[in-house]
Design an enzyme around this catalytic site. Structure first.
Site, mmCIF file in Angstrom:
data_model
loop_
_atom_site.group_PDB
_atom_site.id
_atom_site.type_symbol
_atom_site.label_atom_id
_atom_site.label_comp_id
_atom_site.label_asym_id
_atom_site.label_seq_id
_atom_site.Cartn_x
_atom_site.Cartn_y
_atom_site.Cartn_z
ATOM 1 N N PHE A 88 0.947 -1.081 -0.021
ATOM 2 C CA PHE A 88 -0.084 -0.145 0.011
ATOM 3 C C PHE A 88 0.795 1.139 -0.177
ATOM 4 O O PHE A 88 0.527 2.424 -0.280
ATOM 5 C CB PHE A 88 -0.852 0.144 1.282
ATOM 6 C CG PHE A 88 -0.576 -0.361 2.398
ATOM 7 C CD1 PHE A 88 0.345 0.501 3.498
ATOM 8 C CD2 PHE A 88 -0.710 -1.727 2.908
ATOM 9 C CE1 PHE A 88 0.829 0.124 4.500
ATOM 10 C CE2 PHE A 88 -0.013 -1.901 4.095
ATOM 11 C CZ PHE A 88 0.685 -1.175 5.168
ATOM 12 N N GLY A 104 1.144 3.652 -3.308
ATOM 13 C CA GLY A 104 0.298 4.735 -3.480
ATOM 14 C C GLY A 104 -0.318 5.786 -2.553
ATOM 15 O O GLY A 104 -0.959 6.526 -2.565
ATOM 16 N N HIS A 105 0.193 5.182 -1.121
ATOM 17 C CA HIS A 105 -0.510 6.082 -0.095
ATOM 18 C C HIS A 105 0.702 6.444 0.873
ATOM 19 O O HIS A 105 1.062 5.824 1.747
ATOM 20 C CB HIS A 105 -1.323 5.081 0.750
ATOM 21 C CG HIS A 105 -2.140 5.757 1.524
ATOM 22 N ND1 HIS A 105 -1.962 5.763 2.950
ATOM 23 C CD2 HIS A 105 -3.331 6.354 1.575
ATOM 24 C CE1 HIS A 105 -3.122 6.470 3.693
ATOM 25 N NE2 HIS A 105 -3.805 6.730 2.767
ATOM 26 N N PHE A 106 1.419 7.339 0.906
ATOM 27 C CA PHE A 106 1.581 8.295 -0.315
ATOM 28 C C PHE A 106 3.256 8.120 -0.678
ATOM 29 O O PHE A 106 3.961 8.205 0.111
ATOM 30 C CB PHE A 106 1.294 9.641 0.107
ATOM 31 C CG PHE A 106 -0.171 9.791 0.616
ATOM 32 C CD1 PHE A 106 -1.343 9.734 -0.148
ATOM 33 C CD2 PHE A 106 -0.249 9.845 2.052
ATOM 34 C CE1 PHE A 106 -2.506 10.201 0.375
ATOM 35 C CE2 PHE A 106 -1.615 10.108 2.688
ATOM 36 C CZ PHE A 106 -2.718 10.127 1.782
ATOM 37 N N VAL A 147 2.377 6.493 4.524
ATOM 38 C CA VAL A 147 1.507 6.602 5.629
ATOM 39 C C VAL A 147 0.593 5.377 5.531
ATOM 40 O O VAL A 147 -0.013 4.891 4.552
ATOM 41 C CB VAL A 147 0.496 7.598 5.922
ATOM 42 C CG1 VAL A 147 -0.212 7.400 7.014
ATOM 43 C CG2 VAL A 147 1.639 8.794 5.912
#
Length: 140
Positions: free
Chosen positions: A44, A47-49, A54
């Site tokens: 994750f 893309g986060h971020f 995070v």
């Protein structure tokens, strides 16, 4: 203490959605405390971020629910079943979780009637609360 293979014998979650690395404390039907080592390699974070990785709050809640499912499904009469979300109440996100953090996930089952259970879930990093919620489960 339960290792990853023992956790997989209790709950059906698998990579990339198994969000608990070990269980440090377990009282079947009442409480479980788990650990998640958060690494930069988590899927994750791409893309986060990208500029500031995070851990998504919903995944912290999911990790807490998985720990709660271990507590419930460790009961002899519930072995082999699946615990589903029945509800999330009063969720609060107090700080971010980033690569390198060790999440301590504590879920206490305070009520249980038939296939439905509910309890308090708190996630810590370095003894500081980062996430808390009241979770409801139903077992099928």
């Amino acid at each position: 203490m339960l290792n990853i293979k023992e956790i997989q014998e209790i709950i059906p979650h698998r990579y990339p959605f198994l969000l608990v690395d070990k269980i440090e404390e377990l009282t079947p039907g009442e409480k479980a405390v788990g650990i998640k080592q958060v690494t930069f390699n988590e899927y994750f974070f791409a893309g986060h971020f990208p500029q500031e990785p995070v851990m998504p709050g919903v995944l912290i809640i999911e990790a807490l629910a998985q720990v709660g499912a271990v507590a419930l499904l460790s009961l002899d009469e519930l072995k082999g079943k699946i615990a589903y979300f029945g509800g999330i109440q009063k969720a609060k996100f107090r700080d971010k979780v980033v690569p390198g953090d060790t999440l301590r996930l504590e879920t206490i089952i305070s009520k249980r009637k038939g296939p439905v259970g509910s309890g308090t879930a708190i996630a810590y990093v370095n003894d500081k609360i980062v996430t808390e919620a009241e979770l409801t489960f139903f077992v099928k």
